[in-house]
Design a protein around this motif. Structure first.
Motif, PDB file in Angstrom:
ATOM      1  N   PHE A 143      42.060  16.513 -36.558  1.00  0.00           N
ATOM      2  CA  PHE A 143      41.735  15.547 -35.515  1.00  0.00           C
ATOM      3  C   PHE A 143      42.026  14.135 -36.016  1.00  0.00           C
ATOM      4  O   PHE A 143      42.248  13.904 -37.210  1.00  0.00           O
ATOM      5  CB  PHE A 143      40.275  15.676 -35.053  1.00  0.00           C
ATOM      6  N   TYR A 144      42.036  13.184 -35.083  1.00  0.00           N
ATOM      7  CA  TYR A 144      42.342  11.793 -35.424  1.00  0.00           C
ATOM      8  C   TYR A 144      41.130  10.887 -35.261  1.00  0.00           C
ATOM      9  O   TYR A 144      40.349  11.033 -34.315  1.00  0.00           O
ATOM     10  CB  TYR A 144      43.444  11.238 -34.507  1.00  0.00           C
ATOM     11  N   ILE A 145      41.005   9.936 -36.188  1.00  0.00           N
ATOM     12  CA  ILE A 145      40.217   8.735 -35.952  1.00  0.00           C
ATOM     13  C   ILE A 145      41.201   7.685 -35.454  1.00  0.00           C
ATOM     14  O   ILE A 145      42.255   7.475 -36.053  1.00  0.00           O
ATOM     15  CB  ILE A 145      39.519   8.251 -37.233  1.00  0.00           C
ATOM     16  N   VAL A 146      40.864   7.037 -34.354  1.00  0.00           N
ATOM     17  CA  VAL A 146      41.733   6.017 -33.779  1.00  0.00           C
ATOM     18  C   VAL A 146      41.017   4.670 -33.857  1.00  0.00           C
ATOM     19  O   VAL A 146      39.909   4.506 -33.333  1.00  0.00           O
ATOM     20  CB  VAL A 146      42.085   6.347 -32.314  1.00  0.00           C
ATOM     21  N   ASP A 147      41.641   3.733 -34.541  1.00  0.00           N
ATOM     22  CA  ASP A 147      41.091   2.393 -34.741  1.00  0.00           C
ATOM     23  C   ASP A 147      41.710   1.460 -33.702  1.00  0.00           C
ATOM     24  O   ASP A 147      42.889   1.129 -33.776  1.00  0.00           O
ATOM     25  CB  ASP A 147      41.418   1.937 -36.172  1.00  0.00           C
ATOM     26  N   LEU A 148      40.889   1.036 -32.726  1.00  0.00           N
ATOM     27  CA  LEU A 148      41.372   0.158 -31.659  1.00  0.00           C
ATOM     28  C   LEU A 148      41.212  -1.306 -32.051  1.00  0.00           C
ATOM     29  O   LEU A 148      40.380  -1.651 -32.899  1.00  0.00           O
ATOM     30  CB  LEU A 148      40.598   0.435 -30.363  1.00  0.00           C
ATOM     31  N   PRO A 149      42.003  -2.213 -31.450  1.00  0.00           N
ATOM     32  CA  PRO A 149      41.910  -3.635 -31.794  1.00  0.00           C
ATOM     33  C   PRO A 149      40.511  -4.192 -31.562  1.00  0.00           C
ATOM     34  O   PRO A 149      39.829  -3.817 -30.595  1.00  0.00           O
ATOM     35  CB  PRO A 149      42.917  -4.286 -30.837  1.00  0.00           C
ATOM     36  N   GLY A 150      40.077  -5.073 -32.462  1.00  0.00           N
ATOM     37  CA  GLY A 150      38.804  -5.745 -32.280  1.00  0.00           C
ATOM     38  C   GLY A 150      38.897  -6.749 -31.149  1.00  0.00           C
ATOM     39  O   GLY A 150      39.960  -7.283 -30.857  1.00  0.00           O
ATOM     40  N   TYR A 151      37.769  -7.009 -30.510  1.00  0.00           N
ATOM     41  CA  TYR A 151      37.757  -7.961 -29.392  1.00  0.00           C
ATOM     42  C   TYR A 151      36.719  -9.049 -29.647  1.00  0.00           C
ATOM     43  O   TYR A 151      35.898  -8.958 -30.557  1.00  0.00           O
ATOM     44  CB  TYR A 151      37.460  -7.230 -28.080  1.00  0.00           C
ATOM     45  N   GLY A 152      36.774 -10.097 -28.831  1.00  0.00           N
ATOM     46  CA  GLY A 152      35.724 -11.107 -28.839  1.00  0.00           C
ATOM     47  C   GLY A 152      35.850 -12.204 -29.871  1.00  0.00           C
ATOM     48  O   GLY A 152      34.939 -13.010 -30.023  1.00  0.00           O
ATOM     49  N   TYR A 153      36.973 -12.261 -30.612  1.00  0.00           N
ATOM     50  CA  TYR A 153      37.112 -13.319 -31.614  1.00  0.00           C
ATOM     51  C   TYR A 153      37.486 -14.625 -30.929  1.00  0.00           C
ATOM     52  O   TYR A 153      38.461 -14.690 -30.181  1.00  0.00           O
ATOM     53  CB  TYR A 153      38.163 -12.928 -32.652  1.00  0.00           C
ATOM     54  N   ALA A 154      36.711 -15.668 -31.168  1.00  0.00           N
ATOM     55  CA  ALA A 154      36.835 -16.918 -30.414  1.00  0.00           C
ATOM     56  C   ALA A 154      38.094 -17.714 -30.756  1.00  0.00           C
ATOM     57  O   ALA A 154      38.647 -18.405 -29.904  1.00  0.00           O
ATOM     58  CB  ALA A 154      35.595 -17.789 -30.653  1.00  0.00           C
ATOM     59  N   LYS A 155      38.566 -17.604 -32.009  1.00  0.00           N
ATOM     60  CA  LYS A 155      39.645 -18.491 -32.456  1.00  0.00           C
ATOM     61  C   LYS A 155      41.035 -17.940 -32.186  1.00  0.00           C
ATOM     62  O   LYS A 155      41.933 -18.044 -33.013  1.00  0.00           O
ATOM     63  CB  LYS A 155      39.476 -18.779 -33.952  1.00  0.00           C
ATOM     64  N   VAL A 156      41.197 -17.330 -31.031  1.00  0.00           N
ATOM     65  CA  VAL A 156      42.520 -16.892 -30.606  1.00  0.00           C
ATOM     66  C   VAL A 156      42.738 -17.358 -29.176  1.00  0.00           C
ATOM     67  O   VAL A 156      41.800 -17.674 -28.456  1.00  0.00           O
ATOM     68  CB  VAL A 156      42.687 -15.356 -30.683  1.00  0.00           C
ATOM     69  N   SER A 157      43.979 -17.403 -28.785  1.00  0.00           N
ATOM     70  CA  SER A 157      44.311 -17.898 -27.454  1.00  0.00           C
ATOM     71  C   SER A 157      43.907 -16.900 -26.373  1.00  0.00           C
ATOM     72  O   SER A 157      43.722 -15.708 -26.634  1.00  0.00           O
ATOM     73  CB  SER A 157      45.812 -18.163 -27.355  1.00  0.00           C
ATOM     74  N   LYS A 158      43.794 -17.388 -25.161  1.00  0.00           N
ATOM     75  CA  LYS A 158      43.473 -16.533 -24.020  1.00  0.00           C
ATOM     76  C   LYS A 158      44.552 -15.463 -23.839  1.00  0.00           C
ATOM     77  O   LYS A 158      44.252 -14.312 -23.509  1.00  0.00           O
ATOM     78  CB  LYS A 158      43.357 -17.383 -22.759  1.00  0.00           C
ATOM     79  N   LYS A 159      45.788 -15.853 -24.095  1.00  0.00           N
ATOM     80  CA  LYS A 159      46.906 -14.907 -23.956  1.00  0.00           C
ATOM     81  C   LYS A 159      46.760 -13.747 -24.940  1.00  0.00           C
ATOM     82  O   LYS A 159      47.015 -12.587 -24.595  1.00  0.00           O
ATOM     83  CB  LYS A 159      48.236 -15.636 -24.183  1.00  0.00           C
ATOM     84  N   GLU A 160      46.366 -14.067 -26.193  1.00  0.00           N
ATOM     85  CA  GLU A 160      46.182 -13.023 -27.204  1.00  0.00           C
ATOM     86  C   GLU A 160      45.042 -12.085 -26.812  1.00  0.00           C
ATOM     87  O   GLU A 160      45.145 -10.872 -26.958  1.00  0.00           O
ATOM     88  CB  GLU A 160      45.902 -13.648 -28.565  1.00  0.00           C
ATOM     89  N   LYS A 161      43.943 -12.666 -26.311  1.00  0.00           N
ATOM     90  CA  LYS A 161      42.812 -11.845 -25.888  1.00  0.00           C
ATOM     91  C   LYS A 161      43.218 -10.887 -24.780  1.00  0.00           C
ATOM     92  O   LYS A 161      42.841  -9.719 -24.774  1.00  0.00           O
ATOM     93  CB  LYS A 161      41.666 -12.743 -25.407  1.00  0.00           C
ATOM     94  N   GLU A 162      43.993 -11.384 -23.834  1.00  0.00           N
ATOM     95  CA  GLU A 162      44.459 -10.541 -22.738  1.00  0.00           C
ATOM     96  C   GLU A 162      45.360  -9.426 -23.256  1.00  0.00           C
ATOM     97  O   GLU A 162      45.305  -8.291 -22.779  1.00  0.00           O
ATOM     98  CB  GLU A 162      45.207 -11.389 -21.705  1.00  0.00           C
ATOM     99  N   SER A 163      46.172  -9.755 -24.259  1.00  0.00           N
ATOM    100  CA  SER A 163      47.066  -8.761 -24.847  1.00  0.00           C
ATOM    101  C   SER A 163      46.279  -7.638 -25.506  1.00  0.00           C
ATOM    102  O   SER A 163      46.599  -6.456 -25.341  1.00  0.00           O
ATOM    103  CB  SER A 163      47.994  -9.426 -25.867  1.00  0.00           C
ATOM    104  N   TRP A 164      45.227  -7.985 -26.262  1.00  0.00           N
ATOM    105  CA  TRP A 164      44.400  -6.970 -26.914  1.00  0.00           C
ATOM    106  C   TRP A 164      43.718  -6.100 -25.873  1.00  0.00           C
ATOM    107  O   TRP A 164      43.629  -4.881 -26.022  1.00  0.00           O
ATOM    108  CB  TRP A 164      43.356  -7.617 -27.809  1.00  0.00           C
ATOM    109  N   GLY A 165      43.223  -6.737 -24.792  1.00  0.00           N
ATOM    110  CA  GLY A 165      42.571  -5.987 -23.729  1.00  0.00           C
ATOM    111  C   GLY A 165      43.511  -4.979 -23.102  1.00  0.00           C
ATOM    112  O   GLY A 165      43.138  -3.830 -22.838  1.00  0.00           O
TER     113      GLY A 165
END
Length: 205
Positions: free
Chosen positions: A71-93
């Motif tokens: 089986f796999y463990i899947v590591d998804l991108p972290g969210y909620g980091y303030a010091k990134v652009s809105k565009k980057e946050k949307e990309s992670w989402g």
């Protein structure tokens, strides 16, 4: 259950790169500074399996780790980091949503929250998102070594009330430093989705 082997397979940018061998998957998700890589390393007993970044919010890919070749463990991108652009946050989402949408191999999602703080709006949104997609979810409160037993009880109350967890919803506390209860936690997270599948569940998409 005992984790005997663990290996990094791929960092995926798009769905076509996801493994297609039909093995069940358990995904880990949480805020970018919640200690996601540390808990994956602790559970697998591998210090450098998942890279622990000194810069929160740096993981932007979907990372697949094959456990016991079953089986796999899947590591998804972290969210909620303030010091990134809105565009980057949307990309992670979008990256997280792309993985969650229609992933038949995904059997459980582990949502990590910091036991020292009340779950954030992002944590609440992620929990509701997971429930919306219909996945089984386990909530783990990390960094439990930082609180006294009394404050851990208070933390449990706050987390359950904030995320609106019922008594039946699964909430565990864990520290990647002292690893107390590691074996029991492994059983709770992985035993059922790995060994409780029918042949139909393990076929390829």
């Amino acid at each position: 259950m005992k984790i005997n082997t663990s290996e990094f397979i791929i960092s995926a940018v798009k769905r076509a790169q996801y493994p297609m061998d039909g093995f069940p998957e358990v995904a880990f998700v949480g805020r970018s500074n919640v200690g996601k890589s540390s808990i994956i390393n602790s559970l697998t007993n591998r210090k450098m399996l998942a890279r622990v970044s000194q810069t929160p919010g740096k993981t932007r890919l979907v990372n697949f780790f094959l456990i016991n070749k079953e089986f796999y463990i899947v590591d998804l991108p972290g969210y909620g980091y303030a010091k990134v652009s809105k565009k980057e946050k949307e990309s992670w989402g979008k990256t997280i949503e792309m993985y969650l949408t229609g992933r038949q191999q995904l059997k459980r999602i582990v949502l990590l929250v910091d036991c020292r703080h009340k779950p954030t709006g992002d944590d609440i949104m992620m929990y509701e998102w997971i429930k919306h997609f219909g996945y089984d979810v386990v909530v783990i409160a990390t960094k439990s070594d930082k609180l006294s037993r009394m404050n851990l009880k208070k933390s449990e109350k706050v987390i359950r009330e904030t995320l609106k967890l019922t008594k039946q919803d699964k909430l565990y506390f864990f520290s990647s430093l002292n690893k107390v209860g590691r074996d029991e936690l492994i059983d709770h997270i992985f035993e059922e989705p790995v060994h409780g599948l029918s042949e139909e569940d393990t076929t390829q998409e």
